[in-house]
Design an enzyme around this catalytic site. Structure first.
Site, PDB file in Angstrom:
ATOM      1  N   HIS B 231       0.748  -1.063   0.067  1.00  0.00           N
ATOM      2  CA  HIS B 231       0.133  -0.120  -0.004  1.00  0.00           C
ATOM      3  C   HIS B 231       0.860   1.333   0.062  1.00  0.00           C
ATOM      4  O   HIS B 231       0.435   2.293  -0.447  1.00  0.00           O
ATOM      5  CB  HIS B 231      -0.982  -0.083   1.157  1.00  0.00           C
ATOM      6  CG  HIS B 231      -2.145  -0.901   1.062  1.00  0.00           C
ATOM      7  ND1 HIS B 231      -3.096  -0.968   1.568  1.00  0.00           N
ATOM      8  CD2 HIS B 231      -2.270  -2.229   0.052  1.00  0.00           C
ATOM      9  CE1 HIS B 231      -4.127  -2.301   1.312  1.00  0.00           C
ATOM     10  NE2 HIS B 231      -3.164  -2.544   0.410  1.00  0.00           N
ATOM     11  N   SER B 235      -0.564  -0.939  -6.039  1.00  0.00           N
ATOM     12  CA  SER B 235      -0.521  -2.220  -6.807  1.00  0.00           C
ATOM     13  C   SER B 235      -0.009  -2.051  -8.083  1.00  0.00           C
ATOM     14  O   SER B 235      -0.230  -0.782  -8.807  1.00  0.00           O
ATOM     15  CB  SER B 235      -1.941  -3.068  -6.849  1.00  0.00           C
ATOM     16  OG  SER B 235      -2.589  -3.039  -5.625  1.00  0.00           O
ATOM     17  N   LYS B 260     -15.078  -8.442  -6.552  1.00  0.00           N
ATOM     18  CA  LYS B 260     -14.451  -9.401  -7.501  1.00  0.00           C
ATOM     19  C   LYS B 260     -13.724 -10.591  -6.506  1.00  0.00           C
ATOM     20  O   LYS B 260     -13.747 -11.626  -6.800  1.00  0.00           O
ATOM     21  CB  LYS B 260     -13.273  -8.558  -8.225  1.00  0.00           C
ATOM     22  CG  LYS B 260     -12.721  -9.387  -9.162  1.00  0.00           C
ATOM     23  CD  LYS B 260     -11.782  -8.846 -10.069  1.00  0.00           C
ATOM     24  CE  LYS B 260     -11.027  -9.411 -11.239  1.00  0.00           C
ATOM     25  NZ  LYS B 260      -9.861  -8.563 -11.905  1.00  0.00           N
ATOM     26  N   ASP B 261     -13.042 -10.006  -5.305  1.00  0.00           N
ATOM     27  CA  ASP B 261     -12.681 -10.997  -4.477  1.00  0.00           C
ATOM     28  C   ASP B 261     -13.186 -11.909  -3.725  1.00  0.00           C
ATOM     29  O   ASP B 261     -13.224 -13.130  -3.595  1.00  0.00           O
ATOM     30  CB  ASP B 261     -11.562 -10.182  -3.428  1.00  0.00           C
ATOM     31  CG  ASP B 261     -10.337  -9.653  -3.960  1.00  0.00           C
ATOM     32  OD1 ASP B 261      -9.904 -10.046  -5.326  1.00  0.00           O
ATOM     33  OD2 ASP B 261      -9.785  -8.726  -3.376  1.00  0.00           O
ATOM     34  N   GLU B 304       4.865 -34.213  -0.131  1.00  0.00           N
ATOM     35  CA  GLU B 304       3.621 -33.674  -0.561  1.00  0.00           C
ATOM     36  C   GLU B 304       4.093 -33.129  -2.120  1.00  0.00           C
ATOM     37  O   GLU B 304       5.082 -32.748  -2.473  1.00  0.00           O
ATOM     38  CB  GLU B 304       2.923 -32.716   0.274  1.00  0.00           C
ATOM     39  CG  GLU B 304       2.456 -33.151   1.463  1.00  0.00           C
ATOM     40  CD  GLU B 304       1.562 -34.309   1.336  1.00  0.00           C
ATOM     41  OE1 GLU B 304       0.194 -34.086   1.284  1.00  0.00           O
ATOM     42  OE2 GLU B 304       1.717 -35.525   1.315  1.00  0.00           O
TER      43      GLU B 304
END
Lengths: 198, 414
Positions: B231, B235, B260-261, B304
């Site tokens: 921030h 972005s 959107k998120d 894994e």
């Protein structure tokens, strides 16, 4: 054009991750267990339980579940030292067996019915089993009928995954709610997005 | 809903934001007098100026946040029933699955969540690489991210030992054995890390401490730093050219990106739930449903899926020390990405050489993962070595690639 390329690269990324993961599950097998459907009816499971508690328990434990009568874990009738000297291995616990082998529950059925006449090259007590990865198996043939083997498989599948029914029922409910919310949230997003177009 | 941008305007005008005649307004004002609450929320969520052209590859950061919350919540409930002692650990997981109310669900969500966390993290990191998110002025942001990746490896490694299954035990044995490769102090160091000659009760206890204390606190601090750094500079975006935050290229984070998120996060969780409820064993190694037995090695010790590429690098060179050096280099080289790649153009898809090199790198990652699932013998050993060389070649050729590309740009401009 750049947008398209972005998606292409993205697609490759996803494929990369899935390919990398799918590799983890590929297992080399002696022979793939036949594709059987494991019974889930109570009669089969109860019959399987009878067989397990009269035959299998002679050598194997089911130590993570408790007998409803005594409230004690099912211990095998053979102690580890005796097993080691008689068979060269301690028989594995059966509680999670249906999930602890790559083939899953069908592997148990395959193994129980996969004994073959040993041409004499095995030194193990059980001789040759065509589904056992090493070929020669320590466990002697328990001589179960196909039906008994199927019932044992049904019981062990139930024991290893005791919440299967509620898991799937809950899952369906959770999916309905989550997908509904996803759809609603998507509509909200579309609507919000429209306001930015000019 | 507020008009567009009103949150931002509100943030800049001095007028009272809330209606003092209504309860809600009074509650907000009561908090704001004593805490920079709405100011903070405005600055970092509601009115955070965000490039309007972000594509879906920019969704994975917030998704990682959601997944982390899932892990912390499910992890808390697991911790209330788990017993961190080798004689009790495996059985306590069985109790969670069999006897604890909804325990089976919490366990399946936590186990599935870890795979999703890694998938989202890899996509997030590869997006950063593809779009040059590690370049000026976001170098520190990238470094903080790499540290979080290392913390995530620690989280996965410590968490994987806790169920005390066969693969838990033997994976820990193999990975801690890495340290014996260090000359002179290797054996003592390994013993110190394990708390004994082999993995045992002290190892489990310390992994519990790491997993329950160090990992969550570490993530809390690093996530805050990562977001604060983000921030501060703002972005990036797919074009690779930073937006003018005052122009209409920027929109407030809310409502466009909250919406959107939200929908994207829910969609991914629908997929996660599908695995947790219908295929709970999909990501797990069946051997881990067998209680750890220090006297019996499983036929194959395999990590894994998310560690397979690095496992291949570890085993590529049939020399322990060199393998360990290769493994540590493959992770730490990520830290030097901003130094290796000096071209100022951020969007890798617009770079004539980089985009092909990156494509090869992606294919190489698939190959490394696939090879890792097989024993390092014959063709797999050779393939693993080649794929490892390509992995490092990608990073080490970046100084050259960026120099050649920089010259191409200069010629174009002339």
């Amino acid at each position: 054009m750049t947008r398209l390329k972005g998606w292409l690269v993205g697609a490759v990324m996803v494929v990369a991750l899935f390919a990398a993961s799918s590799g983890a599950f590929a297992q080399e097998e002696a022979e793939a267990p036949p594709d059987i459907s494991v019974p889930t009816d109570k009669a089969s499971i109860d019959a399987g339980r009878q067989t397990v508690l009269s035959v299998c328990i002679n050598c194997h434990s089911l130590r993570y579940i408790r007998s409803p009568e005594t409230n004690r874990p099912y211990r095998s009738r053979l102690d580890d030292k005796a097993a080691q000297s008689a068979y060269g291995v301690v028989p594995p616990d059966l509680t999670m067996m249906a999930r602890a082998r790559p083939g899953g529950a069908p592997y148990i059925y395959a193994l129980l019915t996969g004994y073959e006449t040993d041409p004499g090259d095995c030194t193990t007590a059980g001789g040759r089993n065509r589904y056992f990865p090493a070929g020669c198996i320590a466990m002697p043939n328990p001589n179960l009928s196909e039906e008994q083997a199927l019932d044992v498989t049904a019981y062990l599948a139930q024991v290893a995954d005791p919440n299967k029914d509620i898991r799937i029922r809950t899952g369906i409910g959770v999916e309905i709610v989550t997908l509904l919310l996803t759809g609603l949230a998507y509509l909200v997003y579309r609507r919000v997005k429209k306001r930015y177009k000019h | 809903m507020d008009d567009l941008g009103s949150a931002q305007e509100r943030a800049h005008t001095g007028e009272p934001r809330f209606d003092p005649n209504r309860l809600r307004g009074r509650v907000y004002m009561w908090f704001d007098r004593q805490l920079p609450m709405t100011e903070f929320l405005d600055r970092h969520i509601t009115a955070y100026p965000t490039p309007r052209n972000l594509n879906y590859w920019w969704n994975f950061g917030s998704l990682l946040g959601f997944l982390l919350v899932l892990q912390i919540l499910t992890g808390f409930f697991l911790a209330t029933q788990y017993k961190g002692d080798p004689t009790l650990a495996f059985e306590s997981v069985q109790r969670i699955i069999r006897d604890v109310e909804w325990g089976w669900m919490i366990q399946a969500l936590h186990a599935t969540g870890s795979s999703f966390l890694f998938a989202a993290l890899y996509i997030h990191m590869l997006r950063g690489m593809a779009f040059g998110s590690y370049k000026e002025p976001r170098k520190l942001l990238w470094h903080l991210g790499v540290i979080m990746f290392l913390l995530m490896i620690l989280a996965a490694f410590s968490g994987y030992l806790l169920p005390w299954g066969q693969m838990s035990y033997w994976a820990a044995q193999v990975i801690t054995d890495i340290f014996t490769a260090i000359p002179l102090i290797g054996d003592e160091l390994t013993e110190w890390i394990r708390g004994g000659f082999v993995v045992g009760a002290p190892t489990l206890t310390r992994m519990v401490a790491i997993h329950f204390v160090l990992v969550p606190i570490g993530f809390a601090v690093l996530v805050l730093l990562h977001l604060a750094a983000l921030h501060r500079v703002g972005s990036g975006n797919p074009t690779g050219v930073d937006i003018d935050k005052k122009s209409d290229q920027a929109v407030t984070f809310h409502p466009l990106f909250t919406a959107k998120d939200a929908w994207f996060g829910l969609a991914v969780f629908a997929l996660l739930f599908a695995f947790a409820f219908f295929l709970p064993d999909f990501f797990l190694n069946p051997d881990n449903w067998i209680e750890a037995d220090p006297l019996r090695t499983p036929s194959e010790i395999e990590p894994e899926w998310y560690f397979l590429p690095f496992f291949t690098i570890l085993r590529a060179i049939p020399n322990k020390l060199l393998g360990v050096i290769a493994l540590l280099s493959s992770l730490s080289i990520l830290f030097f990405l901003p130094v290796l790649d000096r071209l100022r153009v951020r969007n890798g898809m617009r770079r004539p050489i980089f985009r092909w090199a990156f494509l090869i790198f992606l294919i190489d990652l698939i190959a490394l993962g696939w090879i890792g699932a097989h024993p390092p013998l014959g063709a797999y050993l050779v393939a693993g070595l080649i794929a490892t060389v390509i992995y490092f070649l990608f990073f080490l050729s970046l100084p050259l690639i960026s120099r050649v590309e920089s010259r191409m740009i200069q010629e174009d401009e002339r």
